[in-house]
Design a protein around this motif. Structure first.
Motif, PDB file in Angstrom:
ATOM      1  N   ALA A   1      47.351  44.306  16.293  1.00  0.00           N
ATOM      2  CA  ALA A   1      46.641  44.462  17.567  1.00  0.00           C
ATOM      3  C   ALA A   1      45.247  43.860  17.484  1.00  0.00           C
ATOM      4  O   ALA A   1      44.776  43.238  18.438  1.00  0.00           O
ATOM      5  N   GLY A   2      44.590  44.044  16.323  1.00  0.00           N
ATOM      6  CA  GLY A   2      43.253  43.487  16.143  1.00  0.00           C
ATOM      7  C   GLY A   2      43.231  41.970  16.195  1.00  0.00           C
ATOM      8  O   GLY A   2      42.219  41.375  16.575  1.00  0.00           O
ATOM      9  N   ILE A   3      44.338  41.348  15.827  1.00  0.00           N
ATOM     10  CA  ILE A   3      44.444  39.889  15.899  1.00  0.00           C
ATOM     11  C   ILE A   3      44.833  39.441  17.308  1.00  0.00           C
ATOM     12  O   ILE A   3      44.261  38.512  17.869  1.00  0.00           O
ATOM     13  N   ILE A   4      45.810  40.118  17.885  1.00  0.00           N
ATOM     14  CA  ILE A   4      46.368  39.712  19.176  1.00  0.00           C
ATOM     15  C   ILE A   4      45.423  39.986  20.341  1.00  0.00           C
ATOM     16  O   ILE A   4      45.248  39.156  21.236  1.00  0.00           O
ATOM     17  N   ALA A   5      44.805  41.167  20.350  1.00  0.00           N
ATOM     18  CA  ALA A   5      44.055  41.622  21.522  1.00  0.00           C
ATOM     19  C   ALA A   5      42.916  40.694  21.950  1.00  0.00           C
ATOM     20  O   ALA A   5      42.842  40.337  23.134  1.00  0.00           O
ATOM     21  N   PRO A   6      42.013  40.296  21.065  1.00  0.00           N
ATOM     22  CA  PRO A   6      40.919  39.426  21.538  1.00  0.00           C
ATOM     23  C   PRO A   6      41.428  38.102  22.103  1.00  0.00           C
ATOM     24  O   PRO A   6      40.930  37.632  23.119  1.00  0.00           O
ATOM     25  N   LEU A   7      42.429  37.538  21.447  1.00  0.00           N
ATOM     26  CA  LEU A   7      42.981  36.265  21.937  1.00  0.00           C
ATOM     27  C   LEU A   7      43.656  36.434  23.285  1.00  0.00           C
ATOM     28  O   LEU A   7      43.438  35.672  24.224  1.00  0.00           O
ATOM     29  N   ALA A   8      44.503  37.464  23.389  1.00  0.00           N
ATOM     30  CA  ALA A   8      45.259  37.674  24.622  1.00  0.00           C
ATOM     31  C   ALA A   8      44.344  38.044  25.787  1.00  0.00           C
ATOM     32  O   ALA A   8      44.468  37.480  26.891  1.00  0.00           O
ATOM     33  N   LEU A   9      43.436  38.974  25.562  1.00  0.00           N
ATOM     34  CA  LEU A   9      42.618  39.460  26.671  1.00  0.00           C
ATOM     35  C   LEU A   9      41.558  38.453  27.113  1.00  0.00           C
ATOM     36  O   LEU A   9      41.285  38.328  28.309  1.00  0.00           O
ATOM     37  N   THR A  10      40.967  37.726  26.183  1.00  0.00           N
ATOM     38  CA  THR A  10      39.997  36.712  26.610  1.00  0.00           C
ATOM     39  C   THR A  10      40.701  35.553  27.307  1.00  0.00           C
ATOM     40  O   THR A  10      40.145  34.954  28.229  1.00  0.00           O
ATOM     41  N   THR A  11      41.927  35.245  26.901  1.00  0.00           N
ATOM     42  CA  THR A  11      42.716  34.233  27.628  1.00  0.00           C
ATOM     43  C   THR A  11      43.015  34.719  29.037  1.00  0.00           C
ATOM     44  O   THR A  11      42.902  33.960  30.010  1.00  0.00           O
ATOM     45  N   LEU A  12      43.382  35.986  29.172  1.00  0.00           N
ATOM     46  CA  LEU A  12      43.646  36.545  30.509  1.00  0.00           C
ATOM     47  C   LEU A  12      42.403  36.522  31.387  1.00  0.00           C
ATOM     48  O   LEU A  12      42.512  36.291  32.598  1.00  0.00           O
ATOM     49  N   VAL A  13      41.236  36.764  30.804  1.00  0.00           N
ATOM     50  CA  VAL A  13      40.007  36.695  31.598  1.00  0.00           C
ATOM     51  C   VAL A  13      39.827  35.306  32.188  1.00  0.00           C
ATOM     52  O   VAL A  13      39.516  35.162  33.370  1.00  0.00           O
ATOM     53  N   THR A  14      40.043  34.294  31.380  1.00  0.00           N
ATOM     54  CA  THR A  14      39.826  32.932  31.865  1.00  0.00           C
ATOM     55  C   THR A  14      40.905  32.482  32.852  1.00  0.00           C
ATOM     56  O   THR A  14      40.644  31.673  33.726  1.00  0.00           O
ATOM     57  N   THR A  15      42.114  33.019  32.717  1.00  0.00           N
ATOM     58  CA  THR A  15      43.200  32.589  33.605  1.00  0.00           C
ATOM     59  C   THR A  15      43.397  33.492  34.812  1.00  0.00           C
ATOM     60  O   THR A  15      43.763  33.017  35.886  1.00  0.00           O
TER      61      THR A  15
END
Length: 193
Positions: free
Chosen positions: A152-166
């Protein structure tokens, strides 16, 4: 091969798998929302400085210290779910509220609520896992628990910051809230040992 079979056997148990998913949700919130989205939102939308955010994190560090002890007493005396469930519900609600924090006062209130949930409910899932872990597989049990958290610590920042931009802040924060809420509602159907 025996280790893999044992890990699969452990994860096949609903209570054990749910404990690991609680770790995933906790670390997802910590790494994705608290340490990524919140900082971006505070800076981009509210113009808070690094110093102001640092002061907020210092305040909640003290709050964590107070809540961990109190939550531990409650969890030991009345059961783990009595701590896990309300803490995770508060975590889900506060995550969902962040993008609607239009000013600094609202933001600080939601920030404190999220971190009260993180501090108060952070250790009860570990105790719950200790309650259900087989005596001959405690090391593997805690290793699997931590692996879910690390993923989760690896996935979350990547997934959520990508969602913010998209898709924007509402979707990104909302995904975290729904994840925590879904796992928490699943906990209701699991009995404590």
């Amino acid at each position: 091969a025996d280790g893999i079979r044992r890990a699969i056997s452990l994860l096949a148990g609903p209570s054990f798998f749910l404990a690991c998913m609680l770790a995933f949700a906790q670390f997802f919130t910590r790494a994705g929302t608290s340490h990524s989205l919140v900082l971006i939102y505070a800076n981009n939308e509210l113009g808070l400085s690094a110093g102001q955010l640092g002061a907020l994190f210092s305040v909640v560090a003290v709050l964590h210290s107070l809540l961990v002890y109190t939550a531990g007493i409650i969890a030991d005396r009345y059961g783990r779910k009595l701590v896990i469930t309300p803490a995770n519900l508060l975590r889900a609600v506060s995550a969902a509220c962040f993008p609607f924090s239009d000013n600094t006062v609202q933001f600080v209130m939601v920030f404190i609520a999220l971190h009260a949930a993180v501090g108060g409910g952070g250790q009860a899932p570990v105790a719950y896992l200790g309650d259900i872990a087989p005596a001959d597989a405690r090391g593997m049990s805690f290793g699997l628990y931590r692996t879910f958290g690390d993923l989760a610590g690896i996935i979350a920042p990547l997934a959520l910051t990508t969602l913010v931009t998209t898709s924007g802040f509402i979707v990104a924060f909302g995904i975290n809230a729904l994840l925590v809420l879904g796992i928490t509602l699943s906990l209701i159907h699991i009995s404590e040992p």
